[in-house]
Design a protein around this motif. Sequence first.
Motif, mmCIF file in Angstrom:
data_model
loop_
_atom_site.group_PDB
_atom_site.id
_atom_site.type_symbol
_atom_site.label_atom_id
_atom_site.label_comp_id
_atom_site.label_asym_id
_atom_site.label_seq_id
_atom_site.Cartn_x
_atom_site.Cartn_y
_atom_site.Cartn_z
ATOM 1 N N THR A 1 0.825 -1.207 0.000
ATOM 2 C CA THR A 1 0.000 0.000 0.000
ATOM 3 C C THR A 1 0.858 1.255 0.000
ATOM 4 O O THR A 1 0.584 2.220 -0.735
ATOM 5 N N GLN B 1 -5.746 -4.660 5.093
ATOM 6 C CA GLN B 1 -6.516 -3.834 4.163
ATOM 7 C C GLN B 1 -7.641 -3.105 4.906
ATOM 8 O O GLN B 1 -7.818 -1.887 4.746
ATOM 9 N N ASP C 1 -5.185 3.930 0.848
ATOM 10 C CA ASP C 1 -5.087 2.753 -0.027
ATOM 11 C C ASP C 1 -5.540 3.164 -1.425
ATOM 12 O O ASP C 1 -6.715 3.493 -1.638
ATOM 13 N N LYS D 1 -6.300 1.646 -3.904
ATOM 14 C CA LYS D 1 -7.331 0.821 -4.543
ATOM 15 C C LYS D 1 -8.745 1.356 -4.236
ATOM 16 O O LYS D 1 -9.735 0.797 -4.704
ATOM 17 N N ASN E 1 -11.567 0.027 -6.615
ATOM 18 C CA ASN E 1 -11.176 -0.031 -8.018
ATOM 19 C C ASN E 1 -10.998 -1.475 -8.500
ATOM 20 O O ASN E 1 -9.872 -1.983 -8.577
ATOM 21 N N TYR F 1 -7.563 -3.339 -10.204
ATOM 22 C CA TYR F 1 -6.944 -4.223 -9.219
ATOM 23 C C TYR F 1 -7.670 -5.553 -9.042
ATOM 24 O O TYR F 1 -7.170 -6.439 -8.330
ATOM 25 N N ASP G 1 -7.837 -7.980 -5.795
ATOM 26 C CA ASP G 1 -6.981 -7.337 -4.793
ATOM 27 C C ASP G 1 -7.641 -6.099 -4.202
ATOM 28 O O ASP G 1 -7.256 -5.644 -3.118
ATOM 29 N N ALA G 2 -8.624 -5.523 -4.921
ATOM 30 C CA ALA G 2 -9.266 -4.293 -4.450
ATOM 31 C C ALA G 2 -10.128 -4.535 -3.218
ATOM 32 O O ALA G 2 -10.237 -3.666 -2.345
#
Length: 574
Positions: A31, A433, A483, A485, A495, A499, A502-503
Motif C-alpha cells: 500500500t 486492508q 489505499d 485501490k 477499483n 486491481y 486485490d481491491a
Amino acid sequence: MPKSFKLCLTMAGAVSAGSFTGGVLDYLIETLTLWEEAKATNRKLGVNHPEYNHSVPMHNVEIDVLSGASAGGITGTLTLMSLLSKNHKPVNRSNPKGEDNLFYKCWVKMADDDKSKTLEKLLNTNDLSKNKIPESLLNSIAIDKIANEALTINSEVRYPPFVSKDLDLILTTTNLRGLNFKVDFSGDSKTNSANIITNHGGFFRYKVKNELFERGVPPQEDSLFYVLDLNENQDINYLKDATLSTAAFPIGLKSREIEISKKYIERYPKYLFGMRKGISPLILDNEESYKFNSIDGGLINNEPYGIGIKVLNEKNKTLKTNDNYAVVMVDPFPNQDNNPSLFNSERDILSVAKGMFKALRNQVMFNQDGIFEALSLSDRTKFLVAPSRKTILNGEAIREQHHLASSPISGFSGFMDEKLRKHDFELGRKNCQDFLRYHFSVKEENIVKRLGEEIPKEAIDRFSYTNPPSTKNGARFFPIIPDMKTIEAFNQKFNLEDYGTDATLDYPTYPKIDLEEFEQAYKAPIKKRIRSLVRSISRSGILTFAFRLIFQRKAYKLVIDTVRNSLSEANLLR
C-alpha cells in the motif's frame, strides 16, 4: 520540507502464527509503495498540470522504528530486508506464489522443499546423540535453513521515501547468563559497599549503513546500537544470530550463543538507568567481548511497543508536541486476560505455584523497557492489528469464533501444513486492508496538526469515512496511509477494474486437516524423535529399550491426542 508522520511498527511473538504478521506487513508495504508511485507521478506533473490527481494525498509517512520479539522479531528482520530491497514484490493476484517475497517464503513455504516438509525437518533426529543431552525437543535445522536462505547479502540497498534513513530494528532477547550491575550503597567512594542486581531482559538494536551512519559501534558514548553493512557477510551473520536468538522458543528450539562488543555492554547502564552515578556493569577482566546464551525474546518482552516508542521519542524530540506519530502493534495472540472479577480462592500448593508463575510472568511484562512512556501517548497514537475472520450472512459480517489456523497446539500447529500458514498469511493481508481503510486514521479536524499539511477536498471525499460506517452524521476520520485501490471509502467503492480481486480481499477459506493422512506421514517420525530424545537424555540403551517396549505407544498417544483435541477445538479437523 514538510514534516513526516513517524511510524513505529511492533511485531509480537506468535510461534508459527508469524505468518499472519507477515501477511499484514506485506499488505502494508504494498500500500505504501502504490501510494508513493501515485505521489511521484503528481510531483512529476506539478500541481498546475491538468492531469495532476488532486485526490492523491501528498503528506509524508515514514517508517522509523521496527521492534519485534520471537516470531515477531523474525518478521521485523524480514521487514527490514524487504523494505531495503529493490527486488521485493507483494503477494497478490499478479504474484500468487510469492516470488521475491521474504514474508511468504519464510512464513508460508517455511523449510518445505522437494526432499521434505518443514515438520519432517523439525522431527529429524540427526541433531541427537546418545552421548549428549539434547539442545531442544525439536530439530532446529529447519529454522536454520529458513534463515540461511532469507538473510543474504544486499549489495544495492535502496530507501523508498516512506522509510527513514535513521531506521532502527530492535529485537528483544532473554539472556540466560544475565548481566550483573553493581549498585554503590557506600555513600562515598572509600567504602566498598554494593548491591548486585541482574538483568535478563535485553535487546539488539541495529541501523543500516548509509550516508548518515558508518558500519560498527558508533563513537558516541550514548549511542546504543550497531550499524550493519548489508553487503558484508559478517554483519549478515550478526543479524542472523540475533534473529534466531529472539525466536529460540524455550526448550522447543535450541538456544543461541551470542557474542557482542564489550563497548556495547559498558554503555548499557546509561541507557537503562539514565545519567545516574553509582551503577556499573560487571564483566570479567579477561573478557574481550560479552558472551551469553540467548532464548526467545518473548519470554520477557513479547510485545515490545514500549522500547519501540522510547527509541522513536529519543530520535524525534518534537514528536509529542507535533503529535505526528503512531505505534502500530501486530499481535496474533493479544492478551485477553481482562476479567477483574476472576479470583481463585484455592490456596493448595499447586494453585499457589500456578499463580506464582503467572504473577512473575505478568510482572515481567508490566516492567518492560519503555512501557510507561508508551502508556502516556495521546489519543489515536496506539493501534492494534489482531486477527479477525468473518463470514458474510445475508449481507452482514459475522465474526467467527476461530481466526488463525496456526493457533492450536500453543501456536505450533502452523508447522503441520503449508495450507494452515497460507490461510493466516492471507488473513493478515485482508485484516491489514481493512485496518488501513477504516481504522488507522486521524480525526478530520486534526489532519493539519497531525499529518502536517492541508488535504485537498478531492482526497477527503475519496478516502474519509465515518464511525458508525456510512452515516452522514457520524464522526469523520481520514486514513494516515491511503489505499490507492479505493474509489470512495464512505460508500465502500473500490477499483475493481484496475486491481480486480486485490481491491476487496475476501476472507480466506478456513482450512481442514485430515488427521489420518497426518498420522500416516508423521507417526513413525514422531515415535522416532521421542525415542531418540529418551536415549539422549537417559544415555542408556537399556532404558531406551524399556521405554520403546512399555511407554512409547503411550507417549505417542499423548502427543496425537493433544493434536487431535487442539485441532478439533479450533474446528480444523476434516
